[in-house]
Design an enzyme around this catalytic site. Structure first.
Site, PDB file in Angstrom:
ATOM      1  N   CYS A  46       0.430  -1.172   0.189  1.00  0.00           N
ATOM      2  CA  CYS A  46      -0.114  -0.134  -0.330  1.00  0.00           C
ATOM      3  C   CYS A  46       1.240   0.971   0.139  1.00  0.00           C
ATOM      4  O   CYS A  46       0.692   1.999  -1.205  1.00  0.00           O
ATOM      5  CB  CYS A  46      -0.670   0.324   1.132  1.00  0.00           C
ATOM      6  SG  CYS A  46      -1.984   1.402   1.859  1.00  0.00           S
ATOM      7  N   GLY A 196      -9.364  -4.117 -17.613  1.00  0.00           N
ATOM      8  CA  GLY A 196     -10.665  -2.318 -16.786  1.00  0.00           C
ATOM      9  C   GLY A 196     -10.830  -2.609 -15.726  1.00  0.00           C
ATOM     10  O   GLY A 196     -12.104  -2.400 -15.510  1.00  0.00           O
ATOM     11  N   ILE A 199      -6.823  -1.569 -10.989  1.00  0.00           N
ATOM     12  CA  ILE A 199      -5.377  -0.428 -11.111  1.00  0.00           C
ATOM     13  C   ILE A 199      -5.695  -0.152 -12.437  1.00  0.00           C
ATOM     14  O   ILE A 199      -4.899   1.072 -13.072  1.00  0.00           O
ATOM     15  CB  ILE A 199      -4.374  -1.681 -10.690  1.00  0.00           C
ATOM     16  CG1 ILE A 199      -4.509  -2.043  -9.400  1.00  0.00           C
ATOM     17  CG2 ILE A 199      -3.005  -1.572 -11.397  1.00  0.00           C
ATOM     18  CD1 ILE A 199      -3.644  -3.604  -9.032  1.00  0.00           C
ATOM     19  N   VAL A 252      -6.320 -10.252 -25.234  1.00  0.00           N
ATOM     20  CA  VAL A 252      -5.036 -10.455 -25.943  1.00  0.00           C
ATOM     21  C   VAL A 252      -4.374 -11.462 -26.554  1.00  0.00           C
ATOM     22  O   VAL A 252      -4.480 -13.039 -25.250  1.00  0.00           O
ATOM     23  CB  VAL A 252      -3.778  -9.574 -25.303  1.00  0.00           C
ATOM     24  CG1 VAL A 252      -2.608  -9.882 -25.786  1.00  0.00           C
ATOM     25  CG2 VAL A 252      -4.533  -7.819 -24.783  1.00  0.00           C
ATOM     26  N   ASP A 327      -5.299  -9.464   2.619  1.00  0.00           N
ATOM     27  CA  ASP A 327      -5.590  -9.839   1.206  1.00  0.00           C
ATOM     28  C   ASP A 327      -5.118 -11.410   0.936  1.00  0.00           C
ATOM     29  O   ASP A 327      -6.034 -12.245   0.007  1.00  0.00           O
ATOM     30  CB  ASP A 327      -4.405  -9.085   0.157  1.00  0.00           C
ATOM     31  CG  ASP A 327      -4.765  -7.633  -0.591  1.00  0.00           C
ATOM     32  OD1 ASP A 327      -5.882  -7.272   0.226  1.00  0.00           O
ATOM     33  OD2 ASP A 327      -3.585  -7.151  -1.444  1.00  0.00           O
ATOM     34  N   ALA A 335      -7.302  -2.379   1.512  1.00  0.00           N
ATOM     35  CA  ALA A 335      -6.512  -1.949   2.890  1.00  0.00           C
ATOM     36  C   ALA A 335      -7.383  -2.265   4.598  1.00  0.00           C
ATOM     37  O   ALA A 335      -6.806  -2.262   5.039  1.00  0.00           O
ATOM     38  CB  ALA A 335      -5.350  -0.934   2.197  1.00  0.00           C
ATOM     39  N   HIS A 459     -23.936  22.986   3.510  1.00  0.00           N
ATOM     40  CA  HIS A 459     -24.340  24.231   2.443  1.00  0.00           C
ATOM     41  C   HIS A 459     -23.628  24.876   2.064  1.00  0.00           C
ATOM     42  O   HIS A 459     -23.315  25.689   2.594  1.00  0.00           O
ATOM     43  CB  HIS A 459     -26.040  24.442   2.404  1.00  0.00           C
ATOM     44  CG  HIS A 459     -26.419  24.695   0.564  1.00  0.00           C
ATOM     45  ND1 HIS A 459     -26.845  24.581   0.318  1.00  0.00           N
ATOM     46  CD2 HIS A 459     -26.291  26.546   0.628  1.00  0.00           C
ATOM     47  CE1 HIS A 459     -26.668  25.409  -1.503  1.00  0.00           C
ATOM     48  NE2 HIS A 459     -26.658  26.072  -0.972  1.00  0.00           N
TER      49      HIS A 459
HETATM   50  P1  NAD Z   1      -9.221  -6.185 -10.956  1.00  0.00           P
HETATM   51  O1  NAD Z   1      -9.992  -7.357 -10.828  1.00  0.00           O
HETATM   52  O2  NAD Z   1     -10.082  -5.292 -10.581  1.00  0.00           O
HETATM   53  O3  NAD Z   1      -9.202  -5.931 -12.722  1.00  0.00           O
HETATM   54  C1  NAD Z   1      -8.560  -6.501 -13.247  1.00  0.00           C
HETATM   55  C2  NAD Z   1      -9.520  -6.735 -14.150  1.00  0.00           C
HETATM   56  O4  NAD Z   1      -8.403  -7.500 -15.198  1.00  0.00           O
HETATM   57  C3  NAD Z   1     -11.444  -7.186 -14.863  1.00  0.00           C
HETATM   58  O5  NAD Z   1     -11.921  -5.815 -15.228  1.00  0.00           O
HETATM   59  C4  NAD Z   1     -10.990  -8.491 -14.977  1.00  0.00           C
HETATM   60  O6  NAD Z   1     -11.784  -8.688 -16.547  1.00  0.00           O
HETATM   61  C5  NAD Z   1      -9.916  -7.408 -17.002  1.00  0.00           C
HETATM   62  N1  NAD Z   1      -9.164  -9.032 -17.252  1.00  0.00           N
HETATM   63  C6  NAD Z   1      -8.484 -10.311 -16.525  1.00  0.00           C
HETATM   64  N2  NAD Z   1      -8.068 -11.349 -17.550  1.00  0.00           N
HETATM   65  C7  NAD Z   1      -8.193 -10.537 -18.783  1.00  0.00           C
HETATM   66  C8  NAD Z   1      -7.582 -10.236 -20.112  1.00  0.00           C
HETATM   67  N3  NAD Z   1      -7.151 -11.530 -20.313  1.00  0.00           N
HETATM   68  N4  NAD Z   1      -7.718  -9.417 -21.058  1.00  0.00           N
HETATM   69  C9  NAD Z   1      -8.443  -8.383 -20.139  1.00  0.00           C
HETATM   70  N5  NAD Z   1      -8.829  -8.500 -19.256  1.00  0.00           N
HETATM   71  C10 NAD Z   1      -8.877  -9.490 -17.916  1.00  0.00           C
HETATM   72  O7  NAD Z   1      -7.762  -6.272 -10.903  1.00  0.00           O
HETATM   73  P2  NAD Z   1      -7.134  -5.501 -11.209  1.00  0.00           P
HETATM   74  O8  NAD Z   1      -7.349  -3.688 -11.176  1.00  0.00           O
HETATM   75  O9  NAD Z   1      -5.042  -5.497 -10.538  1.00  0.00           O
HETATM   76  O10 NAD Z   1      -6.292  -4.517  -8.802  1.00  0.00           O
HETATM   77  C11 NAD Z   1      -6.601  -5.711  -8.106  1.00  0.00           C
HETATM   78  C12 NAD Z   1      -7.042  -5.703  -6.652  1.00  0.00           C
HETATM   79  O11 NAD Z   1      -6.387  -4.867  -5.964  1.00  0.00           O
HETATM   80  C13 NAD Z   1      -8.151  -5.242  -7.098  1.00  0.00           C
HETATM   81  O12 NAD Z   1      -9.082  -6.374  -6.866  1.00  0.00           O
HETATM   82  C14 NAD Z   1      -8.621  -4.347  -5.772  1.00  0.00           C
HETATM   83  O13 NAD Z   1      -8.981  -4.822  -4.414  1.00  0.00           O
HETATM   84  C15 NAD Z   1      -6.433  -3.768  -5.601  1.00  0.00           C
HETATM   85  N6  NAD Z   1      -7.070  -2.678  -5.673  1.00  0.00           N
HETATM   86  C16 NAD Z   1      -7.400  -1.436  -5.093  1.00  0.00           C
HETATM   87  C17 NAD Z   1      -6.970   0.205  -5.306  1.00  0.00           C
HETATM   88  C18 NAD Z   1      -8.757   0.481  -4.271  1.00  0.00           C
HETATM   89  O14 NAD Z   1      -9.062   0.207  -3.560  1.00  0.00           O
HETATM   90  N7  NAD Z   1      -8.619   2.170  -5.054  1.00  0.00           N
HETATM   91  C19 NAD Z   1      -6.820   0.164  -6.751  1.00  0.00           C
HETATM   92  C20 NAD Z   1      -5.820  -0.604  -7.023  1.00  0.00           C
HETATM   93  C21 NAD Z   1      -6.204  -2.238  -7.236  1.00  0.00           C
END
Ligand code: NAD
Length: 490
Positions: A46, A196, A199, A252, A327, A335, A459
């Site tokens: 984090c 999408g 992250i 991909v 996690d 977190a 407000h």
């Molecule tokens: P995520 O699970 O949020 O998103 C992964 C995305 O990748 C999904 O939409 C999925 O459908 C897509 N995907 C998977 N395989 C694929 C492929 N081969 N081709 C195209 N798309 C594909 O995962 P993340 O964004 O890597 O984040 C991981 C975790 O980290 C999150 O679940 C979250 O818990 C944590 N995180 C939280 C925050 C926050 O709280 N703001 C920020 C970053 C990460």
């Protein structure tokens, strides 16, 4: 080199927001605590390469976007000059200050911090290989595993490094994960983000604001799968302006090193260009729990098929002396959920009657606009066949949103149709991440829509959208006209 054996009441393995919070509380409760982590100071993913550095960069991204938008308000700035080195140094200074602060708090609480990697020998002993090359045996009464998670990879899409001169076997530096994307070595001209999710969209937004042409490929039918579509829609509309392309229902199938980038082959129904070259590719397809390589096989700790450590309501594993939080102990991988679990585990160890039973774990996607939700979602209610009523307040009717020129937002309450109890809250809009805290309190305190409606909100603020959504439940929102469905009996 063998070091001095070390005995402790509580060993905490992993010093992220789960581990360090647990260690600090345990020390506050009078336990003798040892905190073990490979990094020089507490902080975990984090602080070192996750929430904190990404938010520092997202703050800069928002500033850049607002400066561009300011032209609409009659204020025009010159095109920004971005000093990547300075930006990186500022981001790192934030991390440094925070991790340094934690190290100081560790010392003041007399928590022994060992920089090293721990593996379980058995249910009461750890072997720790320290950063200085020593091997220490740590004997504990209880342990908490808080080792977090790591980015999931796509091994079949590995790209060897062969830019310029011949083929090499090392992975291409053009292929990024969240850690290397946050390192911000440069600002590429083009970037493909695979995934999408949280992250992909957060880091994609950062690079887009810095001037990169960012394309996102998502294998499902929409961004942020699982999140309520009306909330995602608000974000998608803005991302369609700032991103070069969003390819949904697309995967991909191959990647290859090209002279000036990575050549990517896509597969999907609505594709315009099945093959494209990108300067860099960020893989953000989820994270997997860090439960391997910890010697857990030398204990009775159980791991499920997805690699999560199985825990009970007190976060105790199948091995009574070992607890697991964060996690590594299950989703959501957030977190703040880890921190809360740390508190539960430590209180259970201290003999308090506690259980992990939250009604609302907030989730925030820190894009612009932000998306935030807690408690029951519409998607979940639908899946469970639960009857709900949704009270919405569009930000187009908010005076504060208008002063910010950010009427692209919505606030909604998910309510029990009979009692009006707030079961969940969803928000999309600028600053939604700060507003969701009120939703968490409402859900946890079993507030009724009338409780929220009768609480005077300041407000002009965006927080009024929560009050007005609650008022909308009884058809009495001041700033939207809805035919009255319910009349108060007065
Ligand atoms: P995520 O699970 O949020 O998103 C992964 C995305 O990748 C999904 O939409 C999925 O459908 C897509 N995907 C998977 N395989 C694929 C492929 N081969 N081709 C195209 N798309 C594909 O995962 P993340 O964004 O890597 O984040 C991981 C975790 O980290 C999150 O679940 C979250 O818990 C944590 N995180 C939280 C925050 C926050 O709280 N703001 C920020 C970053 C990460």
């Amino acid at each position: 080199m063998p070091g001095t054996p070390h005995t402790t009441q509580l060993a905490v393995i992993g010093a992220g927001p789960g581990g360090y919070a647990a260690a600090f509380l345990a020390a506050d409760l009078g336990l003798q605590v040892t905190l073990i982590d490979p990094e020089p100071q507490p902080g975990g993913v984090c602080l070192y390469r996750g929430c904190i550095p990404s938010k520092a960069l997202l703050h800069v991204a928002k500033l850049l976007d607002e400066a561009r938008q300011a032209t609409r308000w009659g204020v025009t700035f010159a095109a920004p000059t971005i000093d990547v080195e300075k930006l990186r140094a500022w981001k790192e200074s934030v991390v440094h200050k925070l991790t340094g602060g934690l190290a100081d708090l560790c010392q003041r609480r007399h928590v022994a911090y060992i920089q090293g990697r721990a593996t379980f020998r058995n249910a009461t002993t750890l072997a720790v290989h320290t950063a200085s090359g020593e091997d220490i045996e740590v004997t504990f009464t209880q342990a908490i595993v808080a080792t977090g998670s790591q980015p999931a990879t796509l091994p079949r899409l590995a790209v060897d490094w062969r830019d310029g001169v011949g083929a090499g076997r090392s992975p291409s530096p053009r292929l990024l994960d969240s850690t290397s994307a946050l390192a911000l070595t440069d600002i590429p001209r083009t970037l493909l983000v695979i995934g999408g999710g949280y992250i992909g969209l957060e880091m994609g937004s950062v690079y887009a604001a810095l001037g990169t042409q960012v394309s996102v490929v998502e294998m499902t039918a929409g961004l942020l799968p699982g999140v309520d579509r009306d909330l995602v829609h608000v974000l998608s509309r803005r991302l369609e302006q700032s991103l070069a392309a969003i390819m949904l229902n697309t995967t991909v199938v191959a990647m290859q090193a090209a002279v000036d980038g990575i050549s990517v082959t896509f597969e999907g129904a609505e594709l315009q260009q099945p093959q494209q070259v990108f300067e860099k590719v960020l893989i953000a397809v989820g994270r997997r729990p860090h439960s391997q390589g910890l010697g857990l096989e030398n204990t009775r700790v159980e791991i499920d098929q997805r690699g999560f450590i199985t825990v009970d309501a007190q976060r105790r594993t199948a091995e009574p002396s070992i607890y697991a939080i964060g996690d590594v102990a299950g989703e959501p991988m957030l977190a703040h959920k880890a921190t809360h679990e740390g508190r539960i585990a430590v209180e259970a160890i201290a003999g308090h009657k506690v259980a992990f039973e939250p009604h609302a774990i907030p989730a925030v996607v820190f894009t612009d606009p932000e998306i935030a939700w807690c408690g029951l979602t519409e998607t979940q209610a639908k899946q469970e066949g639960r009857r709900i009523e949704v009270a919405r307040f569009p930000w187009a009717a908010s005076g504060r949103a208008m002063t910010l020129d950010r009427t692209d937002g919505v606030t909604k309450l998910i309510l029990d149709p009979e009692t009006g109890r707030v079961l969940g809250v969803g928000l999309a809009g600028s600053g939604a991440g700060e507003l969701i805290a009120e939703g968490v309190l409402a859900v946890e305190m079993a507030a009724l829509a009338s409780d929220v409606a009768l609480s005077i909100h300041p407000h002009p603020t965006l927080s009024e959208t929560l009050m007005e959504a609650a008022e909308a439940f009884s058809g009495q929102s001041t700033h939207i006209y809805r035919p009255q469905r319910r009349r108060s009996s007065a």
